[in-house]
Scaffold this motif. Structure first.
Motif, PDB file in Angstrom:
ATOM      1  N   VAL A 141      -7.590   0.751   2.989  1.00  0.00           N
ATOM      2  CA  VAL A 141      -7.486  -0.533   2.297  1.00  0.00           C
ATOM      3  C   VAL A 141      -6.760  -1.525   3.202  1.00  0.00           C
ATOM      4  O   VAL A 141      -5.658  -1.246   3.697  1.00  0.00           O
ATOM      5  CB  VAL A 141      -6.731  -0.386   0.958  1.00  0.00           C
ATOM      6  CG1 VAL A 141      -6.605  -1.746   0.274  1.00  0.00           C
ATOM      7  CG2 VAL A 141      -7.451   0.597   0.050  1.00  0.00           C
ATOM      8  N   PHE A 142      -7.384  -2.689   3.414  1.00  0.00           N
ATOM      9  CA  PHE A 142      -6.770  -3.774   4.177  1.00  0.00           C
ATOM     10  C   PHE A 142      -6.123  -4.766   3.208  1.00  0.00           C
ATOM     11  O   PHE A 142      -6.803  -5.359   2.369  1.00  0.00           O
ATOM     12  CB  PHE A 142      -7.822  -4.510   5.015  1.00  0.00           C
ATOM     13  CG  PHE A 142      -8.329  -3.740   6.184  1.00  0.00           C
ATOM     14  CD1 PHE A 142      -7.554  -3.577   7.325  1.00  0.00           C
ATOM     15  CD2 PHE A 142      -9.593  -3.177   6.166  1.00  0.00           C
ATOM     16  CE1 PHE A 142      -8.029  -2.868   8.414  1.00  0.00           C
ATOM     17  CE2 PHE A 142     -10.081  -2.477   7.249  1.00  0.00           C
ATOM     18  CZ  PHE A 142      -9.297  -2.311   8.377  1.00  0.00           C
ATOM     19  N   THR A 143      -4.826  -4.959   3.333  1.00  0.00           N
ATOM     20  CA  THR A 143      -4.114  -5.966   2.552  1.00  0.00           C
ATOM     21  C   THR A 143      -2.765  -6.222   3.204  1.00  0.00           C
ATOM     22  O   THR A 143      -2.155  -5.318   3.801  1.00  0.00           O
ATOM     23  CB  THR A 143      -3.926  -5.515   1.097  1.00  0.00           C
ATOM     24  OG1 THR A 143      -3.234  -6.541   0.367  1.00  0.00           O
ATOM     25  CG2 THR A 143      -3.163  -4.221   1.010  1.00  0.00           C
ATOM     26  N   VAL A 180     -12.007  -0.854   2.589  1.00  0.00           N
ATOM     27  CA  VAL A 180     -11.906  -1.803   1.488  1.00  0.00           C
ATOM     28  C   VAL A 180     -10.939  -2.904   1.899  1.00  0.00           C
ATOM     29  O   VAL A 180      -9.942  -2.640   2.590  1.00  0.00           O
ATOM     30  CB  VAL A 180     -11.437  -1.092   0.196  1.00  0.00           C
ATOM     31  CG1 VAL A 180     -11.229  -2.095  -0.918  1.00  0.00           C
ATOM     32  CG2 VAL A 180     -12.442  -0.030  -0.221  1.00  0.00           C
ATOM     33  N   ALA A 181     -11.216  -4.131   1.460  1.00  0.00           N
ATOM     34  CA  ALA A 181     -10.357  -5.254   1.820  1.00  0.00           C
ATOM     35  C   ALA A 181     -10.314  -6.259   0.684  1.00  0.00           C
ATOM     36  O   ALA A 181     -11.215  -6.309  -0.160  1.00  0.00           O
ATOM     37  CB  ALA A 181     -10.855  -5.932   3.102  1.00  0.00           C
ATOM     38  N   ILE A 186      -9.861 -10.999   4.909  1.00  0.00           N
ATOM     39  CA  ILE A 186     -11.162 -10.770   5.541  1.00  0.00           C
ATOM     40  C   ILE A 186     -11.430 -11.693   6.724  1.00  0.00           C
ATOM     41  O   ILE A 186     -12.060 -11.254   7.707  1.00  0.00           O
ATOM     42  CB  ILE A 186     -12.293 -10.870   4.478  1.00  0.00           C
ATOM     43  CG1 ILE A 186     -13.568 -10.195   4.997  1.00  0.00           C
ATOM     44  CG2 ILE A 186     -12.536 -12.294   4.073  1.00  0.00           C
ATOM     45  CD1 ILE A 186     -13.480  -8.731   5.191  1.00  0.00           C
ATOM     46  N   PRO A 187     -11.006 -12.975   6.755  1.00  0.00           N
ATOM     47  CA  PRO A 187     -11.269 -13.786   7.960  1.00  0.00           C
ATOM     48  C   PRO A 187     -10.579 -13.253   9.213  1.00  0.00           C
ATOM     49  O   PRO A 187     -11.038 -13.506  10.332  1.00  0.00           O
ATOM     50  CB  PRO A 187     -10.741 -15.174   7.581  1.00  0.00           C
ATOM     51  CG  PRO A 187     -10.728 -15.192   6.091  1.00  0.00           C
ATOM     52  CD  PRO A 187     -10.384 -13.801   5.690  1.00  0.00           C
ATOM     53  N   LYS A 188      -9.481 -12.518   9.062  1.00  0.00           N
ATOM     54  CA  LYS A 188      -8.754 -11.990  10.211  1.00  0.00           C
ATOM     55  C   LYS A 188      -9.337 -10.670  10.722  1.00  0.00           C
ATOM     56  O   LYS A 188      -8.909 -10.180  11.771  1.00  0.00           O
ATOM     57  CB  LYS A 188      -7.283 -11.777   9.843  1.00  0.00           C
ATOM     58  CG  LYS A 188      -6.591 -13.034   9.321  1.00  0.00           C
ATOM     59  CD  LYS A 188      -5.166 -12.745   8.900  1.00  0.00           C
ATOM     60  CE  LYS A 188      -4.495 -13.988   8.308  1.00  0.00           C
ATOM     61  NZ  LYS A 188      -3.116 -13.705   7.860  1.00  0.00           N
ATOM     62  N   GLN A 198     -22.033  -1.327   9.350  1.00  0.00           N
ATOM     63  CA  GLN A 198     -22.363  -1.352   7.926  1.00  0.00           C
ATOM     64  C   GLN A 198     -21.169  -1.013   7.034  1.00  0.00           C
ATOM     65  O   GLN A 198     -21.197  -1.300   5.835  1.00  0.00           O
ATOM     66  CB  GLN A 198     -23.511  -0.378   7.643  1.00  0.00           C
ATOM     67  CG  GLN A 198     -24.829  -0.782   8.281  1.00  0.00           C
ATOM     68  CD  GLN A 198     -25.958   0.144   7.896  1.00  0.00           C
ATOM     69  OE1 GLN A 198     -25.749   1.160   7.229  1.00  0.00           O
ATOM     70  NE2 GLN A 198     -27.166  -0.185   8.307  1.00  0.00           N
ATOM     71  N   LYS A 199     -20.139  -0.419   7.590  1.00  0.00           N
ATOM     72  CA  LYS A 199     -18.963  -0.075   6.797  1.00  0.00           C
ATOM     73  C   LYS A 199     -17.974  -1.235   6.690  1.00  0.00           C
ATOM     74  O   LYS A 199     -16.936  -1.094   6.041  1.00  0.00           O
ATOM     75  CB  LYS A 199     -18.257   1.146   7.392  1.00  0.00           C
ATOM     76  CG  LYS A 199     -19.068   2.427   7.277  1.00  0.00           C
ATOM     77  CD  LYS A 199     -18.281   3.624   7.770  1.00  0.00           C
ATOM     78  CE  LYS A 199     -19.077   4.908   7.609  1.00  0.00           C
ATOM     79  NZ  LYS A 199     -18.304   6.102   8.052  1.00  0.00           N
ATOM     80  N   PHE A 200     -18.275  -2.353   7.318  1.00  0.00           N
ATOM     81  CA  PHE A 200     -17.388  -3.513   7.225  1.00  0.00           C
ATOM     82  C   PHE A 200     -17.342  -4.005   5.781  1.00  0.00           C
ATOM     83  O   PHE A 200     -18.370  -4.086   5.110  1.00  0.00           O
ATOM     84  CB  PHE A 200     -17.889  -4.623   8.151  1.00  0.00           C
ATOM     85  CG  PHE A 200     -16.947  -5.774   8.292  1.00  0.00           C
ATOM     86  CD1 PHE A 200     -15.852  -5.702   9.141  1.00  0.00           C
ATOM     87  CD2 PHE A 200     -17.148  -6.935   7.561  1.00  0.00           C
ATOM     88  CE1 PHE A 200     -14.970  -6.770   9.271  1.00  0.00           C
ATOM     89  CE2 PHE A 200     -16.278  -8.005   7.687  1.00  0.00           C
ATOM     90  CZ  PHE A 200     -15.185  -7.921   8.533  1.00  0.00           C
ATOM     91  N   PRO A 201     -16.157  -4.317   5.245  1.00  0.00           N
ATOM     92  CA  PRO A 201     -16.057  -4.727   3.828  1.00  0.00           C
ATOM     93  C   PRO A 201     -16.933  -5.929   3.516  1.00  0.00           C
ATOM     94  O   PRO A 201     -16.949  -6.922   4.246  1.00  0.00           O
ATOM     95  CB  PRO A 201     -14.565  -5.063   3.670  1.00  0.00           C
ATOM     96  CG  PRO A 201     -13.877  -4.281   4.750  1.00  0.00           C
ATOM     97  CD  PRO A 201     -14.832  -4.246   5.900  1.00  0.00           C
TER      98      PRO A 201
END
Length: 324
Positions: A141-143, A180-181, A186-188, A198-201
């Protein structure tokens, strides 16, 4: 042999004795055939000669065999109802004494054509109503929000972090099954697009959003499938020892998710369906009752046609009047 002792040598005899025996070309090939002159227009390839021959006429396939032993290529491949096909797979397992908990697979043949373009091969993840494996996917998870990061960890996320994870992912030190993001970060993450592919959020894959618990639960227990060979999906859906109702429910869930990749106004994307187990032959299944029923409204069809016409007119260049 006596010549060196007596001191006399006939002229040229030493060279002839020392020289190796040479076989002349005439002695090696006493009967040489003369090459035939090539005729003009006679330089045909094997493929051109094969085209001239008419293809053998094949007999029409018969519908149903009469005897128990028959040549399969002489008859059409039969179709079965879904419940009947699953029952046959269970019976094959009992007759062959194979592993009762083997996987059940489906081969889905797709129609990827649209009116103006062709659908690209896609992949998706779906949450099945009846799980058939204990495997749990690894979710990252990206946050950058501490509160969101804590929520992700409480719901079972394996890796949680912000921009510091980008370096580890690019160097291959950190890997996950799903990424997951949240929209704020997401812009960064654009430098990871080529790495994750294809796995890019993204919102299309339901991996980009604000509902972190729902996304983490989906990707931890989801079932992933992908299009192979441009128009075929081969994936497992259940175990053979599961109840027939559970196998059918999982199959319909996967088919309905596949149909979402083509607009409902077009023809169904699924053309043919084959079900099999790990040790059995494939059985063709009727698609009636499996594909989602979409009610086509005449008004919507007319609107679609009008929008298509408007797009065509917009694409045409505007001609300016010629001044005389």
């Amino acid at each position: 042999a006596l010549a060196p002792r007596h001191g006399w040598v006939r002229a040229g005899l030493g060279q002839r004795l020392a020289a190796p025996a040479v076989v002349r070309a005439a002695t090696a090939r006493p009967f040489a055939t003369k090459a035939k002159p090539t005729k003009k227009g006679a330089q045909w390839t094997k493929q051109e000669k094969g085209k001239d021959k008419p293809s053998p006429r094949r007999r029409p396939l018969m519908t149903k065999p009469v005897d128990d032993v028959y040549l399969t290529w002489l008859y059409r491949r039969p179709f079965y109802d879904l419940e009947q096909a699953v029952g046959m797979l269970k019976k094959f397992q009992q007759l062959d004494f194979t592993y009762p908990k083997q996987f059940v697979y489906i081969n889905v043949f797709l129609d990827m054509a649209l009116k103006k373009k062709k659908l690209d091969p896609f992949s998706s993840a779906v949450l099945l109503p009846h799980r058939f494996t204990d495997e749990v996917n690894k979710v990252l998870v990206f946050t950058e929000n501490e509160q969101e990061a804590e929520i992700a960890r409480d719901n079972g996320a394996d890796i949680v972090g912000g921009l510091e994870l980008m370096k580890w992912i690019l160097e291959g030190e950190t890997q996950a099954d799903f990424y997951v993001a949240v929209p704020a970060i997401i812009p960064k993450l654009i430098p990871l697009r080529n790495k994750l592919k294809q796995k890019f959020p993204s919102t299309r894959r339901n991996s980009l959003g604000t509902d972190i618990p729902k996304m983490v639960q989906l990707f931890r227990e989801c079932h992933e499938y992908a299009v192979q060979d441009e128009c075929v999906i081969k994936t497992r859906i259940a175990r053979l020892d599961m109840p027939t109702e559970h196998i059918i429910a999982n199959l319909k869930t996967v088919i309905h998710d596949i149909c979402t990749f083509k607009p409902p106004t077009y023809d169904p994307i699924v053309q043919r369906l084959v079900i099999r187990s790990s040790t059995s032959e494939g059985l063709q299944v009727h698609l009636d009752g499996i594909l989602p029923q979409v009610e086509k409204v005449e008004g919507k069809e007319e609107e679609d046609k009008s929008t298509d016409d408007d797009e065509d007119e917009a694409e045409k260049p505007v001609q300016e009047p010629v001044s005389t």
